[in-house]
Design an enzyme around this catalytic site. Sequence first.
Site, mmCIF file in Angstrom:
data_model
loop_
_atom_site.group_PDB
_atom_site.id
_atom_site.type_symbol
_atom_site.label_atom_id
_atom_site.label_comp_id
_atom_site.label_asym_id
_atom_site.label_seq_id
_atom_site.Cartn_x
_atom_site.Cartn_y
_atom_site.Cartn_z
ATOM 1 N N LYS A 66 111.357 -30.565 122.367
ATOM 2 C CA LYS A 66 110.199 -29.808 122.071
ATOM 3 C C LYS A 66 110.637 -28.270 121.753
ATOM 4 C CE LYS A 66 106.692 -32.975 123.535
ATOM 5 N NZ LYS A 66 105.652 -33.385 124.283
ATOM 6 N N ASP A 101 99.821 -31.217 121.531
ATOM 7 C CA ASP A 101 99.649 -31.788 122.815
ATOM 8 C C ASP A 101 98.279 -31.359 123.422
ATOM 9 O OD1 ASP A 101 101.703 -33.255 122.849
ATOM 10 O OD2 ASP A 101 103.150 -31.698 123.432
#
Length: 274
Positions: A66, A101
Amino acid sequence: MTDRYAVVGHPVAHSLSPEIHAAFACQTGQDIEYIRLLAPLDAFDATMARFRAEGGQGVNVTAPFKFAAFRCCEPAASAMDAQAVNTIAFRGGKTLGYNTDGGGLVTDLERNRAFSIRDKRVLVMGAGGATAGIMHPVLQGCPKLLVIANRTLEKAAGLVARFGKIKKFAATAMTAAPYDALGGDKFDLVINATSAGLRDEMPPLPAEVFAAGSLAYDMVYGRQTPFMKFAQSAGVRTSDGLGMLVEQAAEAFFIWRGVRPDTRPVIANLWKPA
Ligand code: ATR
């Protein structure tokens, strides 16, 4: 022609994202193909470039890439705050990076758990990438207090300092704390954003932290973590991270396709008692 997407990670075989996106595509009548892509640990950028050259339209990014994804994208505001990217769209010659997220977590809390963050005392355990990804949406929900607890206190203090500088959050009570300083406080929401549960470990949390009627939320899904067992034995309502996973995927699907799928039947189909 069928549009191509992928989830990129290392490992990636465990990812439920292909099933989730296939369900969204079926439900919304979108013609897409979605695969798992295992990138070598030192070749995230090359894996991306190849997938794109082969006609890929976008990817979801999972651990440990990420931060690498953030470095190779033009970040949207959600990714800028998190300094991490979990969704990439290849569009008009650009590589656009997003982080869905935190939005996924808050949507799961509010829509699927009927839990509003507003005016609640919130404890987040962990100060790594998972916590960075949820900070902005959690603060946006206007908690009364946000405490970040971490073994390595400097990391928690760093996040608190970074997000405290964002003007709209300046008035929110936010602190970093070591676990052994938590004894006197009670929280309405306790989020486990550590990676401890993946190794069947548990952060050193005092049982007194749970306020009456509180919710214990573990961002890990598909297993009964020591934190969830601990919360259950304290008589607290618990949730794993399956809803968050499906909600963050729905946000990515919307970014790519402009269509918002109904997440509830997808969560219901994937849910298994741990
Ligand atoms: P992620 O991207 O999943 O957040 P990470 O950036 O490696 O992964 O961060 C992992 C987090 O879990 C860290 O906050 C780590 O605490 P430290 O910073 O003190 O290492 C936390 N963590 C991992 N195992 C833990 C355990 N057994 N108890 C408490 N915290 C733990």
